[in-house]
Design a protein around this motif. Structure first.
Motif, PDB file in Angstrom:
ATOM      1  N   GLU A 199       0.667  -1.091   0.053  1.00 43.50           N
ATOM      2  CA  GLU A 199       0.272  -0.070   0.087  1.00 43.50           C
ATOM      3  C   GLU A 199       0.484   0.827   0.218  1.00 43.50           C
ATOM      4  OE1 GLU A 199      -1.349   0.980   4.542  1.00 43.50           O
ATOM      5  OE2 GLU A 199      -2.458  -0.880   3.446  1.00 43.50           O
ATOM      6  N   LYS A 200       2.492   1.512   0.234  1.00 44.34           N
ATOM      7  CA  LYS A 200       2.847   2.327   0.712  1.00 44.34           C
ATOM      8  C   LYS A 200       3.532   3.479  -1.010  1.00 44.34           C
ATOM      9  CE  LYS A 200       5.029   1.412   5.123  1.00 44.34           C
ATOM     10  NZ  LYS A 200       6.428   1.519   6.087  1.00 44.34           N
ATOM     11  N   ALA A 201       3.481   2.438  -1.324  1.00 45.32           N
ATOM     12  CA  ALA A 201       3.465   2.399  -3.016  1.00 45.32           C
ATOM     13  C   ALA A 201       2.790   3.290  -4.004  1.00 45.32           C
ATOM     14  CB  ALA A 201       4.326   1.487  -3.977  1.00 45.32           C
ATOM     15  N   TRP A 202       2.029   3.077  -3.250  1.00 43.35           N
ATOM     16  CA  TRP A 202       0.473   4.013  -3.846  1.00 43.35           C
ATOM     17  C   TRP A 202      -0.177   5.123  -3.533  1.00 43.35           C
ATOM     18  CZ3 TRP A 202       0.289   2.040  -8.249  1.00 43.35           C
ATOM     19  CH2 TRP A 202       1.082   0.780  -8.861  1.00 43.35           C
ATOM     20  N   ILE A 203       0.230   5.572  -2.516  1.00 46.48           N
ATOM     21  CA  ILE A 203      -0.695   6.087  -1.402  1.00 46.48           C
ATOM     22  C   ILE A 203      -0.405   7.624  -1.903  1.00 46.48           C
ATOM     23  CG2 ILE A 203      -0.158   7.393   1.018  1.00 46.48           C
ATOM     24  CD1 ILE A 203       0.368   4.884   2.473  1.00 46.48           C
ATOM     25  N   GLY A 204      -1.604   8.886  -1.749  1.00 45.04           N
ATOM     26  CA  GLY A 204      -1.157  10.241  -2.634  1.00 45.04           C
ATOM     27  C   GLY A 204      -1.120   9.568  -3.770  1.00 45.04           C
ATOM     28  N   LYS A 205      -1.090   8.977  -4.295  1.00 43.58           N
ATOM     29  CA  LYS A 205      -1.228   8.804  -6.094  1.00 43.58           C
ATOM     30  C   LYS A 205      -2.841   9.186  -6.592  1.00 43.58           C
ATOM     31  CE  LYS A 205       2.500   7.151  -6.726  1.00 43.58           C
ATOM     32  NZ  LYS A 205       2.748   6.845  -5.338  1.00 43.58           N
ATOM     33  N   TRP A 206      -3.860  10.018  -5.964  1.00 46.66           N
ATOM     34  CA  TRP A 206      -4.207  10.004  -6.022  1.00 46.66           C
ATOM     35  C   TRP A 206      -4.874  11.948  -7.294  1.00 46.66           C
ATOM     36  CZ3 TRP A 206      -5.609  15.790  -4.742  1.00 46.66           C
ATOM     37  CH2 TRP A 206      -4.995  15.452  -2.867  1.00 46.66           C
ATOM     38  N   ALA A 207      -3.486  12.455  -6.987  1.00 48.27           N
ATOM     39  CA  ALA A 207      -3.724  13.311  -7.676  1.00 48.27           C
ATOM     40  C   ALA A 207      -3.425  13.574  -9.031  1.00 48.27           C
ATOM     41  CB  ALA A 207      -2.933  14.524  -7.375  1.00 48.27           C
ATOM     42  N   THR A 208      -3.238  12.106  -9.286  1.00 46.28           N
ATOM     43  CA  THR A 208      -3.334  12.005 -10.584  1.00 46.28           C
ATOM     44  C   THR A 208      -3.644  10.517 -10.771  1.00 46.28           C
ATOM     45  OG1 THR A 208      -0.537  10.858 -10.272  1.00 46.28           O
ATOM     46  CG2 THR A 208      -1.047  13.130 -11.446  1.00 46.28           C
ATOM     47  N   PRO A 209      -4.686  10.054 -11.251  1.00 48.45           N
ATOM     48  CA  PRO A 209      -5.331   8.508 -10.569  1.00 48.45           C
ATOM     49  C   PRO A 209      -5.183   7.279 -11.848  1.00 48.45           C
ATOM     50  CG  PRO A 209      -7.271  10.319 -10.963  1.00 48.45           C
ATOM     51  CD  PRO A 209      -5.871  11.556 -10.730  1.00 48.45           C
ATOM     52  N   GLU A 210      -4.532   8.344 -12.860  1.00 47.53           N
ATOM     53  CA  GLU A 210      -4.269   7.263 -14.094  1.00 47.53           C
ATOM     54  C   GLU A 210      -3.091   6.628 -13.539  1.00 47.53           C
ATOM     55  OE1 GLU A 210      -2.565  10.993 -14.488  1.00 47.53           O
ATOM     56  OE2 GLU A 210      -4.661  10.943 -14.384  1.00 47.53           O
ATOM     57  N   VAL A 211      -2.379   7.034 -12.995  1.00 49.78           N
ATOM     58  CA  VAL A 211      -0.798   5.911 -12.330  1.00 49.78           C
ATOM     59  C   VAL A 211      -1.504   5.212 -11.392  1.00 49.78           C
ATOM     60  CG1 VAL A 211       0.567   5.169 -10.315  1.00 49.78           C
ATOM     61  CG2 VAL A 211       0.521   8.062 -11.702  1.00 49.78           C
ATOM     62  N   TYR A 212      -2.868   5.065 -10.451  1.00 51.71           N
ATOM     63  CA  TYR A 212      -3.555   2.945 -10.742  1.00 51.71           C
ATOM     64  C   TYR A 212      -3.945   2.648 -11.301  1.00 51.71           C
ATOM     65  CZ  TYR A 212      -4.346   6.103  -6.343  1.00 51.71           C
ATOM     66  OH  TYR A 212      -3.287   6.319  -5.066  1.00 51.71           O
ATOM     67  N   ASP A 213      -3.250   2.989 -13.339  1.00 49.26           N
ATOM     68  CA  ASP A 213      -4.036   2.128 -13.786  1.00 49.26           C
ATOM     69  C   ASP A 213      -2.766   0.421 -13.690  1.00 49.26           C
ATOM     70  OD1 ASP A 213      -5.665   3.198 -14.429  1.00 49.26           O
ATOM     71  OD2 ASP A 213      -4.815   4.281 -16.728  1.00 49.26           O
ATOM     72  N   GLN A 214      -1.873   1.152 -13.303  1.00 47.77           N
ATOM     73  CA  GLN A 214      -0.284   0.275 -13.409  1.00 47.77           C
ATOM     74  C   GLN A 214      -0.588  -0.885 -11.862  1.00 47.77           C
ATOM     75  OE1 GLN A 214       2.933   2.641 -12.474  1.00 47.77           O
ATOM     76  NE2 GLN A 214       2.681   3.971 -13.556  1.00 47.77           N
ATOM     77  N   LEU A 215      -1.606  -0.427 -10.822  1.00 47.84           N
ATOM     78  CA  LEU A 215      -2.180  -1.887 -10.258  1.00 47.84           C
ATOM     79  C   LEU A 215      -2.767  -2.916 -11.302  1.00 47.84           C
ATOM     80  CD1 LEU A 215      -3.918   0.128  -7.512  1.00 47.84           C
ATOM     81  CD2 LEU A 215      -2.170  -1.573  -7.258  1.00 47.84           C
ATOM     82  N   THR A 216      -2.978  -3.731 -10.827  1.00 44.45           N
ATOM     83  CA  THR A 216      -3.386  -5.052 -11.320  1.00 44.45           C
ATOM     84  C   THR A 216      -4.179  -5.801  -9.890  1.00 44.45           C
ATOM     85  OG1 THR A 216      -1.233  -6.639 -10.738  1.00 44.45           O
ATOM     86  CG2 THR A 216      -1.073  -5.395 -12.991  1.00 44.45           C
ATOM     87  N   GLU A 217      -4.571  -7.213 -10.939  1.00 48.59           N
ATOM     88  CA  GLU A 217      -5.058  -7.510  -9.664  1.00 48.59           C
ATOM     89  C   GLU A 217      -4.232  -8.788  -8.680  1.00 48.59           C
ATOM     90  OE1 GLU A 217      -6.541  -7.588 -12.817  1.00 48.59           O
ATOM     91  OE2 GLU A 217      -8.851  -6.912 -12.489  1.00 48.59           O
ATOM     92  N   ALA A 218      -3.673  -8.805  -9.227  1.00 43.01           N
ATOM     93  CA  ALA A 218      -2.745 -10.187  -8.157  1.00 43.01           C
ATOM     94  C   ALA A 218      -2.408  -8.489  -7.232  1.00 43.01           C
ATOM     95  CB  ALA A 218      -1.321  -9.874  -8.860  1.00 43.01           C
ATOM     96  N   ASP A 219      -1.689  -7.206  -7.670  1.00 39.06           N
ATOM     97  CA  ASP A 219      -1.883  -6.396  -6.370  1.00 39.06           C
ATOM     98  C   ASP A 219      -2.275  -6.044  -4.839  1.00 39.06           C
ATOM     99  OD1 ASP A 219       1.238  -5.581  -7.730  1.00 39.06           O
ATOM    100  OD2 ASP A 219      -0.515  -4.615  -9.361  1.00 39.06           O
ATOM    101  N   ILE A 220      -3.463  -6.643  -4.920  1.00 33.66           N
ATOM    102  CA  ILE A 220      -4.528  -6.712  -4.132  1.00 33.66           C
ATOM    103  C   ILE A 220      -5.507  -8.133  -3.501  1.00 33.66           C
ATOM    104  CG2 ILE A 220      -5.610  -4.452  -5.029  1.00 33.66           C
ATOM    105  CD1 ILE A 220      -7.908  -5.295  -6.824  1.00 33.66           C
ATOM    106  N   GLU A 221      -5.701  -7.843  -2.523  1.00 32.14           N
ATOM    107  CA  GLU A 221      -6.576  -9.171  -1.856  1.00 32.14           C
ATOM    108  C   GLU A 221      -7.543  -8.515  -0.960  1.00 32.14           C
ATOM    109  OE1 GLU A 221      -5.380 -11.819   1.723  1.00 32.14           O
ATOM    110  OE2 GLU A 221      -4.243 -11.233   0.934  1.00 32.14           O
TER     111      GLU A 221
END
Length: 204
Positions: A108-130
């Motif tokens: 989760e630390k790698a994704w904190i504060g990225k809300w200002a550029t939400p397109e960054v979250y496109d790099q997240l995959t289903e394998a990164d979450i549980e």
């Protein structure tokens, strides 16, 4: 050649399904997702009652081509760079009920504060979450721009501060979210969370 055509057709069909998924959502589901997203604060409640903190709640839409997902950060308002809760919510509909599934992030630390550029979250995959199985919130529409619901009875496991399970009660309106999260031990004694009532978040 035939295999190539079949593969191309499958890819096109998959892409078409993803782009039309949100278009086929009911107006009620679109209403819920729309009013959930935004930045909220419990400042008004904290000023009126010292037992409550001023909490920042930020819900940012992500993965729009995959469905209705929200990246969620919750933090002490003056420490938004260090949220104590980072989640992804998947919001869907089942009959006349609306399901908010809860996912944790493995890093989760790698994704904190990225809300200002939400397109960054496109790099997240289903394998990164549980998925936090049993912790989904089931809501019903009780009026225009109003949805109410809760988690199941003792279905959401929790080990925080000696808890065995957690419970959440939620009311979502156009400008506010009322959220009451509580943790209970194996004997049913509350060990964390507000005791008077839920946190009252007002959209900023």
């Amino acid at each position: 050649m035939k295999k190539a055509i079949v593969l191309l057709t499958a890819i096109l069909l998959t892409t078409a399904c993803k782009t039309t998924q949100n278009q086929s959502d009911s107006k009620e589901l679109k209403e819920l997702v729309s009013i959930m997203q935004g930045h909220y604060s419990s400042e008004k409640q904290a000023l009126a009652d010292k037992d409550y903190y001023n909490i920042s709640l930020r819900m940012t839409p992500i993965w729009k081509s995959k469905g209705n997902y929200l990246f969620v950060e919750q933090a002490i308002f003056d420490k938004q760079d260090k949220p104590y809760r980072v989640r992804i919510y998947k919001v869907s509909q089942r009959g006349n009920e609306f399901i908010s599934e809860i996912y944790i992030l493995k890093d989760e630390k790698a994704w904190i504060g990225k809300w200002a550029t939400p397109e960054v979250y496109d790099q997240l995959t289903e394998a990164d979450i549980e998925l936090k199985s049993g912790c989904e919130v089931v809501l019903k529409r009780t009026g225009k721009n109003r949805f109410e619901g809760a988690t199941g009875d003792k279905t959401c496991p929790s080990e925080l501060r000696g808890a065995s399970w957690a419970n959440s009660k939620v009311t979502v309106t156009e400008k506010t979210i009322l959220s009451w999260d509580q943790g209970f031990d194996k004997d049913g004694k509350q060990v964390w969370g507000a005791t008077k009532g839920g946190y009252e978040f007002i959209k900023i």
